[in-house]
Design an enzyme around this catalytic site. Structure first.
Site, short mmCIF file in Angstrom:
data_model
loop_
_atom_site.label_atom_id
_atom_site.label_comp_id
_atom_site.label_asym_id
_atom_site.label_seq_id
_atom_site.Cartn_x
_atom_site.Cartn_y
_atom_site.Cartn_z
CG ASP A 46 -0.42 0.08 2.39
OD1 ASP A 46 0.81 -0.31 2.71
OD2 ASP A 46 -1.23 0.22 3.33
CB SER A 47 4.60 1.79 0.13
OG SER A 47 4.82 0.56 -0.80
CG ASP A 85 0.03 -3.90 2.03
OD1 ASP A 85 -0.35 -4.51 3.23
OD2 ASP A 85 0.83 -3.09 2.25
CE LYS A 115 2.45 -5.55 4.05
NZ LYS A 115 1.91 -4.45 4.96
CD GLU A 117 0.27 -1.28 7.61
OE1 GLU A 117 -0.03 -0.53 8.72
OE2 GLU A 117 0.78 -1.11 6.66
CD GLU A 184 7.77 -0.53 7.67
OE1 GLU A 184 6.76 -1.20 7.41
OE2 GLU A 184 8.22 0.84 7.28
O1 KIV Z 1 3.34 -1.05 1.75
C1 KIV Z 1 4.48 -1.53 1.64
O2 KIV Z 1 5.32 -1.35 0.68
C2 KIV Z 1 5.18 -2.37 2.90
C3 KIV Z 1 6.27 -2.67 3.00
C4 KIV Z 1 7.13 -1.39 3.22
C5 KIV Z 1 6.58 -3.69 3.77
O3 KIV Z 1 4.11 -2.58 3.61
#
Ligand code: KIV
Length: 282
Positions: A46-47, A85, A115, A117, A184
């Site tokens: 989600d970056s 994510d 994924k 969080e 992280e």
């Molecule tokens: O969203 C993302 O890119 C991440 C990574 C930094 C692990 O969660």
């Protein structure tokens, strides 16, 4: 390519044998590059909210946007394990909602897993998603979707209470069925203790050298996101300056008419050209 040909659970076998190396990707070409380079898995992170959409944090990105990035990555890297994510509020509201959204990453995004969080507080959700057959990668430590609560993007686990919570989180998430845990921005020695306490692989980002694997954001590795420079990132190429240089050269060539030249132009026969000049009859 069938999804069942690749399983995130195969990453568990690498624990203690070889470092797992992962990268984020959001589009067809970066995914193709990642696959050809040989990463163990790709995270459609989600970056993307920041590096692809220009938001200042990861809160704003929506399911539909994440799915679009997943679809592109699945085409670019059909032979690599792909983890989608789950964006903010796509899994926290209820187990049912989390399962439906996780399912969209598989059905529409063609991902092999998702994924989420959070620590103990998301364990029941992790378990619910795993129970319908979707592998889950957990993410503890600095969790950007909780950065308001954590007081910004800062190192986690430096006090005894924080460290104990992270250790407990990792164990609970393993019990909930996660196939791996991203850690992280945590002190290296704490990441080492967590890694030794769990049987599933830990993938570090800003968590030192002792985790079972490493992950970085694509744009950080190739130097394409100059807005934030983090201590734990290693940049292998100044992509931003290299791309800018190429773009400036293109402008210059057009302005001084050295591009396009004969080499980049199409020809027409002299005969047809003469007829055109003499006036084409319709
Ligand atoms: O969203 C993302 O890119 C991440 C990574 C930094 C692990 O969660």
């Amino acid at each position: 390519m069938s999804l069942f040909k690749l399983s995130p659970y195969s990453l568990i076998e690498k624990k203690g044998k070889e470092p797992i190396v992962a990268i984020t990707s959001y589009d067809y070409i970066s995914a193709k590059l990642a696959e050809e380079a040989g990463f163990d898995f790709i995270l459609i992170g989600d970056s993307a909210s920041m590096v692809m959409l220009g938001h200042k944090d990861t809160y704003s990105i929506r399911m539909e946007e994440m799915l679009l990035f997943c679809k592109a990555v699945s085409k670019g890297a059909p032979n690599t394990i792909r983890i989608g994510d789950m964006p903010f509020l796509s899994y926290q509201v209820s187990k049912e909602n989390a399962i439906l959204n996780a399912g969209r990453f598989v059905k529409e995004g063609r991902c092999h897993g998702v994924k989420v969080e959070g620590g103990e507080e998301v364990a029941e959700i992790v378990s619910a998603i795993v129970k319908v057959g979707i592998p889950v990668l957990a993410h503890i430590g600095l969790t950007p979707q909780r950065s308001m609560e954590l007081g910004g993007l800062k190192v986690q686990g430096k006090t005894i209470d924080e460290a104990q919570k992270l250790l407990k989180d990792a164990i609970v998430l393993q019990e909930a069925g996660a196939f791996g845990i991203i850690i992280e921005c945590v002190p290296a020695e704490l990441a080492k203790i967590i890694t030794e306490k769990v049987n599933i692989p830990t993938i570090g980002i800003g968590a030192g050298p002792y985790t079972d694997g490493q992950i970085l954001v694509f744009h950080d590795v190739v130097g394409l996101y100059p807005e934030i420079r983090l201590k734990f990132v290693k940049t292998y190429f100044n992509g931003y300056e290299a791309f800018k240089k190429a773009l400036k050269e293109y402008i210059k060539d057009c302005k001084n008419r050295s591009f396009p030249s004969e080499k980049e132009s199409f020809k027409i026969s002299k005969d047809v050209l003469k007829q055109i000049k003499n006036g084409v009859k319709c």
